[in-house]
Design an enzyme around this catalytic site. Sequence first.
Site, PDB file in Angstrom:
ATOM      1  N   HIS A   8       0.833  -1.202   0.000  1.00 37.38           N
ATOM      2  CA  HIS A   8       0.000   0.000   0.000  1.00 37.38           C
ATOM      3  C   HIS A   8       0.873   1.259   0.000  1.00 37.38           C
ATOM      4  CE1 HIS A   8      -3.704   2.306   1.118  1.00 37.38           C
ATOM      5  NE2 HIS A   8      -2.796   3.123   1.633  1.00 37.38           N
ATOM      6  N   GLU A   9       1.869   1.304   0.864  1.00 37.63           N
ATOM      7  CA  GLU A   9       2.719   2.495   0.951  1.00 37.63           C
ATOM      8  C   GLU A   9       3.602   2.635  -0.285  1.00 37.63           C
ATOM      9  OE1 GLU A   9       1.844   4.484   3.090  1.00 37.63           O
ATOM     10  OE2 GLU A   9       0.725   3.131   4.401  1.00 37.63           O
ATOM     11  N   HIS A  18       1.787   4.382  -3.005  1.00 37.75           N
ATOM     12  CA  HIS A  18       1.666   5.833  -2.850  1.00 37.75           C
ATOM     13  C   HIS A  18       2.797   6.584  -3.546  1.00 37.75           C
ATOM     14  CE1 HIS A  18      -1.889   6.560  -0.586  1.00 37.75           C
ATOM     15  NE2 HIS A  18      -1.536   5.821   0.445  1.00 37.75           N
TER      16      HIS A  18
END
Length: 567
Positions: free
Chosen positions: A479-480, A483
């Site tokens: 998820h990170e 980003h």
Amino acid sequence: MDIKLDPSRDDLPLMANTSHILVKHYVLDLHVDFESQVIEGTIVLFFEDGNQFKKGNSSTEKACQLESNEACKFRMPEPCHIPVTNARTFSSKMEYNDFAISSKGEKDTSDKDGNHDNLEQASGISSSKYCCDTGNHGSEDFLLVLDCCDLSVLKVEEVDVAAVPGIEKFTRSPKLTVASEELRNQIVHELVTLPADRWREQLDYYARCSQAPGYGELLFDTDTWSLQIRKTGAQTATDFPHAIRIWYKTKPEGQSVTWTSDQCGRPCVYTMGSPINNRALFPCQEPPVAMSTWQATVRAAASFVVLMSGENSAKPTQLREGYASWHYYVTMPMPASTFTIAVGCWTEMRLETCSSNALAAERPLPPSEADFRYIGICGHMEYPCRFQNDSATTQEIIPHRVFAPMCLKSACQETLLRLIPPCLSAAHSVLGTHPFSRLDVLIVPANFPSLGMASPHIIFLSQSTLTGTSHLCGTRLCHEIAHAWFGLAIGARDWTEEWLSEGFATHLEDVFWAKAQQLAPSEAQEQQELRACLRWRRLQDELRDSPAEMQVLSFLHVRRHDGNFSQ
């Protein structure tokens, strides 16, 4: 204008007048004091006024007026003692040797990990109903407004960039032979618009200019949410000094900085970037469209490690009396809110054994003149871009490091360290070139209020991700990593649309994680459907508990990598 907010209802006020003048580069020179829980020093801001950066785009802005001159009381600062950070006497703290100066006609092709930007800076736009965008009114002086909260501002002065040795190469007009505001502003304009292949020279001169002597103090005042600066007689942004130095220090209660202890009980400090972004760390322009580059020198006791949003893997320079300095820089323009710093007794974690193949995959790219071809693939302003770097496009696993308190060494080795390479490789297989050249991952203290947070070149992870099976750590890491593309390289035009990048990152974490696990297509589909069902049920629960006005979405303003916005 002192705005009172209801945190449960009101947006964060964006006070900076970005329609008139933009910060193009920040130079921070800071000292971290754990005894007083204060970060103090100077920040030098290099500006470009609206006549230079406006592209003729029209935009709708909500603006408010500051109080009239009669109501605003500007002052010259009281004489004060400012320890350690005198810009003229503390020159040894800036690490100039990190930058090789190119001759005027020479291209610097030594950047092995140039980055990709998302936007040519445009005039400032803010969706906040507390937007203050004040230019000159009639015969009044121009008022520079910066976002600022919980900072003690000690002094503001103009920087005499014309006094820097060798700076004459940035003067084009033979008529400007004596030091003048026009000459100094012309020098700054030439500096901030240097071509991308001279980025090292640009950083070097930013550093030199940041230590130039002052050219007179400026009037300033502060309120709850802003720092307001003016120069007597400067009636427009064009006339206002384009390089200023601000002496300031943070406050222990400032909401941008968290002073705490790590899992081993040792002191540390880190920035969250929320709930008020970085305005309690340094005065800045906070609207997401106000993007800039930065470089920072941070001093702390030699026992501490300084991590930061930076393209370089910084190493400490030992100073006298048990202190060390760390220097980081960024050449990709980013919103000021993405600047991140963490200082603590972190230990770099490594696997006990590492295959030669893994080492080869993670080795930094060698410099190559052929790698940098500004051929118009991207539509943004010119500067080092990884998407135009042949070697970067094939680099599946970027160089990465993991930091954590020593007491978490075993957990990091068993879980996190083994997951980063496959997760980075999976992201590359789906989206291609990594927008950033390297990655640090830090396991933050237990009071960190989230599972993770991504910033340029650095990810904060909660210690909770290290417990149990690798599934939680893997999905959060994916998820990170997502980003880097959605939220950093591409982002919403204003802070009310942050949910958009979260949506893309949430979708991609499933895609990346399935590839990292090397699941069969049927297994990946089954896993994604299960997670989608759980998210749908959670969303339904949240909607039942949310007021109606919180369930309405405004028009989307998406900041694309080609420098434009779509709606």
